[in-house]
Design a protein around this motif. Structure first.
Motif, PDB file in Angstrom:
ATOM      1  N   ASN A  25       0.843  -1.198   0.000  1.00  0.00           N
ATOM      2  CA  ASN A  25       0.000   0.000   0.000  1.00  0.00           C
ATOM      3  C   ASN A  25       0.872   1.239   0.000  1.00  0.00           C
ATOM      4  O   ASN A  25       1.829   1.349   0.758  1.00  0.00           O
ATOM      5  N   HIS A 171     -16.809  -2.292   7.412  1.00  0.00           N
ATOM      6  CA  HIS A 171     -15.586  -1.655   7.887  1.00  0.00           C
ATOM      7  C   HIS A 171     -15.430  -1.843   9.394  1.00  0.00           C
ATOM      8  O   HIS A 171     -14.326  -2.071   9.901  1.00  0.00           O
ATOM      9  N   SER A 176     -10.890  -2.193   7.693  1.00  0.00           N
ATOM     10  CA  SER A 176     -10.185  -1.807   6.478  1.00  0.00           C
ATOM     11  C   SER A 176     -11.202  -1.613   5.362  1.00  0.00           C
ATOM     12  O   SER A 176     -12.104  -2.429   5.194  1.00  0.00           O
ATOM     13  N   TRP A 177     -11.027  -0.538   4.601  1.00  0.00           N
ATOM     14  CA  TRP A 177     -11.929  -0.311   3.483  1.00  0.00           C
ATOM     15  C   TRP A 177     -11.665  -1.292   2.343  1.00  0.00           C
ATOM     16  O   TRP A 177     -12.589  -1.672   1.624  1.00  0.00           O
ATOM     17  N   TYR A 178     -10.421  -1.707   2.144  1.00  0.00           N
ATOM     18  CA  TYR A 178     -10.140  -2.722   1.131  1.00  0.00           C
ATOM     19  C   TYR A 178     -10.835  -4.038   1.482  1.00  0.00           C
ATOM     20  O   TYR A 178     -11.452  -4.682   0.634  1.00  0.00           O
ATOM     21  N   ARG A 203     -10.118  -8.868  11.983  1.00  0.00           N
ATOM     22  CA  ARG A 203      -9.841  -7.476  11.662  1.00  0.00           C
ATOM     23  C   ARG A 203      -8.413  -7.334  11.141  1.00  0.00           C
ATOM     24  O   ARG A 203      -7.520  -8.095  11.511  1.00  0.00           O
ATOM     25  N   LYS A 205      -5.742  -4.646   8.255  1.00  0.00           N
ATOM     26  CA  LYS A 205      -5.433  -3.386   7.587  1.00  0.00           C
ATOM     27  C   LYS A 205      -5.567  -3.587   6.080  1.00  0.00           C
ATOM     28  O   LYS A 205      -5.716  -4.701   5.599  1.00  0.00           O
ATOM     29  N   ASP A 206      -5.491  -2.470   5.341  1.00  0.00           N
ATOM     30  CA  ASP A 206      -5.610  -2.560   3.897  1.00  0.00           C
ATOM     31  C   ASP A 206      -4.552  -3.495   3.301  1.00  0.00           C
ATOM     32  O   ASP A 206      -4.816  -4.208   2.325  1.00  0.00           O
ATOM     33  N   ASP A 208      -3.586  -6.175   4.384  1.00  0.00           N
ATOM     34  CA  ASP A 208      -3.981  -7.576   4.534  1.00  0.00           C
ATOM     35  C   ASP A 208      -4.790  -8.067   3.337  1.00  0.00           C
ATOM     36  O   ASP A 208      -4.835  -9.277   3.084  1.00  0.00           O
TER      37      ASP A 208
END
Length: 396
Positions: A25, A171, A176-178, A203, A205-206, A208
Motif C-alpha cells: 500500500n 468496515h 479496512s476499506w479494502y 480485523r 489493515k488494507d 492484509d
C-alpha cells in the motif's frame, strides 16, 4: 454479496484472471477534491477535476493488478469507461455528499462505478439490482422495499443510504476499506474465514487484502484492483489518453403525493412532460405506476412543475379513468364473445368411438374436418395415437 455486478463481469471477460498479488500500500494524503463546472450545453464538462492535482482518501496502490485494469479501461474498454464517466455526473455529487455526511472516504464512489456503471436500473445475471447491485435479501436487510410495484434497490438515494450502512458495518467488522470492499463483493463470512486462516484474526489493515488475495475467489481478487483503477482513470481520464468527457447533469426534481394505483403516464400528462422522463426520475416504480393501497405515494416530477400538477391532475386523472374503463369494457366484451363461441362449439361438437382399422385421417375425412382440428379438440400431440374404443370429440 455474491459477485454479480454488471461492470466487473463485462471487463473481467476481456482479461486474464488470477494475476498474482504484488506490491504494498502506498496511501495518498487526503486533500481537497477538485470539482467540475457546468457547461452551457446541459452537461458537466471536464475542468478542474481533470488536472494532475487529483488527491485520494482511500489508499492508492500502483501495482500489476491495478495497472492491468487501468490498461483495460483506457484501451479495450475505453468506450465503456467513457459512458460510465458520463453517467457519473448524474450521481457523483449525491454519493459524495452522503459519504461526506457519514465521515466515509468519498472515493468509495468508485465502488458504485464498478458495480453498475452508475446505472440505477442495472440487473445482473444473479438478479442483483441498482447502482450498488443489491441482491433482494441484502437490500431488505438494510431497509429497502422490494416488491412487484416498488424496488428501492433502483432508488438512487435510498440504495446509496443502504449501501453506505452496509459498508460501514463491513468496515467495523474488518477495520479496512479494502477488506470491506472485498466482503461487499463476496460476502463477509468468506472474507472473515480467509482472514482468520491467513492472519489469525478477522480485523486487519488494507495491506492484509494483498496478503489474503490469493485465497479469495478469482472475481474478488480483482475487485479492489478494479476499484482503484476506476478511481485512477475516473479522476484523471486525460492522464491516461482518454478524450474529454461531457458528464450528465444531475436530475432536478420535486416530489408530489400521487394517489395509489396511478400510472406515471397520467402524472406525465398533468405536468406536461413525456412518460419516459418520469420513468427516468422514478426508476424504483417498476410497473410505471404508484403502488395500490389507500395511501398516496411520492412521485418525482421535474422541478418547478408542482403547481401545474396541482392544477391539472384531477381533470387528467378523470379522463384517464374514463378511458381505462372504456378499454376494460371492450376487453370484457371480447372475452364474453370468445366464451360464447367456445360454448357453442362445445355443445355442437359430436362424439365418435374409434373402431378397429380407423385412423385420424379417415375419421377426419368422414366428418368433413381436418386431422389438425381433431388433434386440437382432443388435446393430442403430433405423436399421439388412437386405439379402438377411444372416444373422440369431433369439432363442428
Amino acid at each position: 454479496m455474491e459477485f454479480r455486478s454488471a461492470l466487473p463481469v463485462a471487463v473481467l471477460l476481456g482479461c486474464v484472471l488470477g494475476v498474482a498479488a504484488a506490491g504494498r500500500n502506498n496511501a495518498g494524503s487526503p486533500t481537497t477534491v477538485t470539482s467540475a463546472v457546468t457547461g452551457g450545453d446541459g452537461f458537466v464538462t471536464e475542468a478542474a477535476a481533470a488536472v494532475t492535482g487529483a488527491t485520494w482518501d482511500i489508499p492508492v496502490v500502483h501495482n500489476a493488478p491495478v495497472q492491468k485494469f487501468v490498461t483495460l479501461f483506457t484501451r479495450r474498454q475505453q468506450d465503456r469507461m467513457a459512458l460510465y464517466l458520463k453517467r457519473s455526473g448524474r450521481y457523483e455529487g449525491m454519493i459524495r455528499g452522503k459519504l461526506r455526511e457519514q465521515g466515509m472516504p468519498e472515493d468509495l464512489l468508485y465502488l458504485s462505478m464498478i458495480e453498475s456503471g452508475f446505472n440505477p436500473t442495472a440487473r445482473s445475471h444473479a438478479q442483483a439490482v441498482g447502482l450498488w447491485q443489491f441482491i433482494e435479501g441484502t437490500g431488505e436487510r438494510y431497509g429497502l422495499r422490494v416488491d412487484s410495484y416498488v424496488d428501492e434497490r433502483r432508488h438512487p438515494e435510498k440504495s446509496t443510504d443502504a449501501a453506505l450502512r452496509y459498508l460501514q458495518d463491513l468496515h467495523g467488522q474488518f477495520g479496512s476499506w479494502y477488506l470491506a470492499a472485498a466482503a461487499y463483493n463476496t460476502g463477509e463470512n468468506r472474507v472473515a474465514r480467509v482472514m482468520r486462516e491467513v492472519t489469525g484474526k478477522q480485523r486487519g489493515k488494507d495491506a492484509d487484502f494483498w496478503r489474503i488475495r490469493g485465497r479469495l475467489p478469482s472475481e474478488t481478487r480483482e475487485y479492489v484492483p478494479l476499484m482503484v483503477a476506476a478511481a485512477l482513470v475516473g479522476k484523471e481520464p486525460h492522464k491516461y489518453g482518454m478524450a474529454p468527457v461531457k458528464r450528465w447533469l444531475p436530475l432536478e426534481w420535486d416530489e408530489v403525493d400521487v394517489p395509489a394505483g396511478t400510472r406515471l403516464s397520467t402524472v406525465a400528462e398533468a405536468v406536461g412532460v413525456g412518460e419516459t422522463e418520469l420513468k427516468r426520475m422514478n426508476p424504483h416504480l417498476v410497473r410505471s405506476m404508484t403502488p395500490p393501497g389507500r395511501k398516496p405515494y411520492p412521485v418525482r416530477i421535474p422541478r418547478g412543475r408542482t403547481e401545474r400538477y396541482a392544477a391539472n391532475f384531477t381533470q387528467v386523472q378523470r379522463v384517464a379513468s374514463a378511458k381505462a374503463e372504456t378499454e376494460a369494457r371492450q376487453v370484457r366484451a371480447k372475452q364474453a364473445v370468445v366464451r360464447r363461441v367456445a360454448a357453442r362449439r362445445a355443445t355442437s361438437a359430436r362424439r365418435h368411438t374409434v373402431r378397429k382399422g380407423e385412423s385420424l385421417w379417415t375419421i377426419a375425412r368422414r366428418n368433413n374436418t381436418s386431422v389438425a382440428a381433431v388433434r386440437r379438440a382432443n388435446g393430442m400431440g403430433s405423436r399421439s395415437r388412437i386405439r379402438p374404443g377411444q372416444r373422440l370429440v369431433i369439432p363442428s
